[in-house]
Design a protein around this motif. Sequence first.
Motif, mmCIF file in Angstrom:
data_model
loop_
_atom_site.group_PDB
_atom_site.id
_atom_site.type_symbol
_atom_site.label_atom_id
_atom_site.label_comp_id
_atom_site.label_asym_id
_atom_site.label_seq_id
_atom_site.Cartn_x
_atom_site.Cartn_y
_atom_site.Cartn_z
ATOM 1 N N ALA A 162 0.831 -1.206 0.000
ATOM 2 C CA ALA A 162 0.000 0.000 0.000
ATOM 3 C C ALA A 162 0.865 1.255 0.000
ATOM 4 N N ASN A 163 1.962 1.224 0.736
ATOM 5 C CA ASN A 163 2.865 2.365 0.802
ATOM 6 C C ASN A 163 3.394 2.725 -0.579
ATOM 7 N N GLY A 164 3.825 1.714 -1.335
ATOM 8 C CA GLY A 164 4.310 1.958 -2.688
ATOM 9 C C GLY A 164 3.215 2.465 -3.612
ATOM 10 N N PHE A 165 2.016 1.932 -3.459
ATOM 11 C CA PHE A 165 0.873 2.340 -4.279
ATOM 12 C C PHE A 165 0.510 3.802 -4.008
ATOM 13 N N PHE A 166 0.461 4.191 -2.743
ATOM 14 C CA PHE A 166 0.095 5.562 -2.399
ATOM 15 C C PHE A 166 1.161 6.558 -2.863
ATOM 16 N N ALA A 167 2.423 6.165 -2.770
ATOM 17 C CA ALA A 167 3.488 7.037 -3.268
ATOM 18 C C ALA A 167 3.351 7.225 -4.778
ATOM 19 N N TRP A 168 2.997 6.169 -5.479
ATOM 20 C CA TRP A 168 2.791 6.238 -6.941
ATOM 21 C C TRP A 168 1.615 7.150 -7.276
ATOM 22 N N LEU A 169 0.552 7.103 -6.498
ATOM 23 C CA LEU A 169 -0.617 7.968 -6.728
ATOM 24 C C LEU A 169 -0.227 9.437 -6.640
ATOM 25 N N ARG A 170 0.607 9.774 -5.662
ATOM 26 C CA ARG A 170 0.997 11.168 -5.486
ATOM 27 C C ARG A 170 1.942 11.630 -6.589
ATOM 28 N N ILE A 171 2.904 10.779 -6.927
ATOM 29 C CA ILE A 171 3.869 11.139 -7.961
ATOM 30 C C ILE A 171 3.189 11.406 -9.295
ATOM 31 N N ALA A 188 1.150 7.828 1.863
ATOM 32 C CA ALA A 188 2.082 6.753 2.208
ATOM 33 C C ALA A 188 2.515 6.830 3.673
ATOM 34 N N ALA A 189 2.647 8.045 4.205
ATOM 35 C CA ALA A 189 3.097 8.207 5.592
ATOM 36 C C ALA A 189 2.105 7.588 6.576
ATOM 37 N N ALA A 190 0.832 7.530 6.170
ATOM 38 C CA ALA A 190 -0.196 6.977 7.063
ATOM 39 C C ALA A 190 -0.256 5.454 7.009
ATOM 40 N N ALA A 191 0.437 4.853 6.042
ATOM 41 C CA ALA A 191 0.434 3.389 5.897
ATOM 42 C C ALA A 191 1.657 2.778 6.556
#
Length: 435
Positions: A168-177, A186-189
């Motif tokens: 999930a952390n990698g997925f959320f970082a990808w969403l923001r980028i 990502a910080a919340a995961a």
Amino acid sequence: MGREPAAEGLSQALRALIAKHPGVEVHGPSLRIWFMWHGKRCRESLGLTPTKANIKHAAQQRAAVVHAIKVGTFDYAEWFPGSKHARGAKRLRNARLGEAAERYLELKGVDITEDTEGRYRTALDAVVESLGKDLIVATLTPEDVQLMRGELVATRQVSTANHYLAVANGFFAWLRINGYTDQDLAAAAERIRAEDAEPDPFTQGEFRQLIERGCLHPQDVAAVTIAVYTGLRPGELCGLAREDVDLKRGCLTVRRSVTRRNELKVPKTKEGRDRVIWLLPPALEAARQLSDMTAHLDPESVPVALTRHQSRTETLVPLLSPTVQARQPLINRWFNPHSWHAKVTKIMKRAGVRHRRPYQTRHTYACWSLTAHGNLAFIAKQMGHKDYSMLVKVYARWIDSESQDEAARIWTEMQNAGAFAPLMPHEFQGKPEIP
């Protein structure tokens, strides 16, 4: 350098008016505005001729755009639908979580094996199910992610929850980028703290029970011994070949791992690089016996997956093979993590040892090595960690930081290196005792 705005033919009054409104300029025959968006300077032509009224209108529009960007409501496609900068902006702004997850997996699949993609999909399915697949990504908040994290932790084992959170952390970082959201999700995961997932190693007494009462075949004795005295991951243990063992040097090389689908892939290390494991005497003897047990098997050319679309071919003989014990002629030549799990579970049951996941043999190696005051950097390298920070976080309880024996050992080594101690009585300078 870009082309300078054209202001030829404008009256002095219009030029002065434009100068009063930063971000408004003349480009060719019309007005345009510029503003910063995602760290880039964007310029948009308004198609308005430079008049007093139009200049004021342009200044007001720019101010509105800057405000929308500041408060997080700016949608490029709505403000400037014909702009090249708006390409895909509306799609991103209105994207739903389930659609974004599928897009992420489609792109991620290029760099990972099919088995790894399957584990990614399982993790993302759990994350998307918790948050809601129809949720608009742009409306997702860190609080939503924290609630999802709490649900995963409450309903799954620590190791499983941490795997899902890592994906999930990698997925959320990808969403923001990629502009799906401006939130730092990502910080919340954050994964569960190491102290909440403390290892449960086997004791020396339990290991003896496993060997003497649980193992019914010499191959099982050697395999369990290698697992405990090397710290190999189950997939890495199953993926060992006779070609990986160097009995003369006393080491083996981890070059591949076996998946639950009986497929070989590169190991779980940075860039899939091989790693050398120096064998303790029990593991060396176990490797020697396993080599003898599989000496009758013929080499076989097998594919080893590098990514989903790339592989290499190796000619190998498995070091640990079900065929050594099998009674039926048709059987897999390689163990996989699932079959290894089943075997160790039966061994524990026969031995009367409390049930643990077979992965605990890896923790056992780490805990025994640390209790014996092994070098942290060496142990980390043996286990395939990039540094020893993971050891400190996960195995802190097994790192004895206040031991008189350790102090004596250090002083002995210093003396062997010629340490000078002018204040100590002469009769004690050659002795390791600590006064």
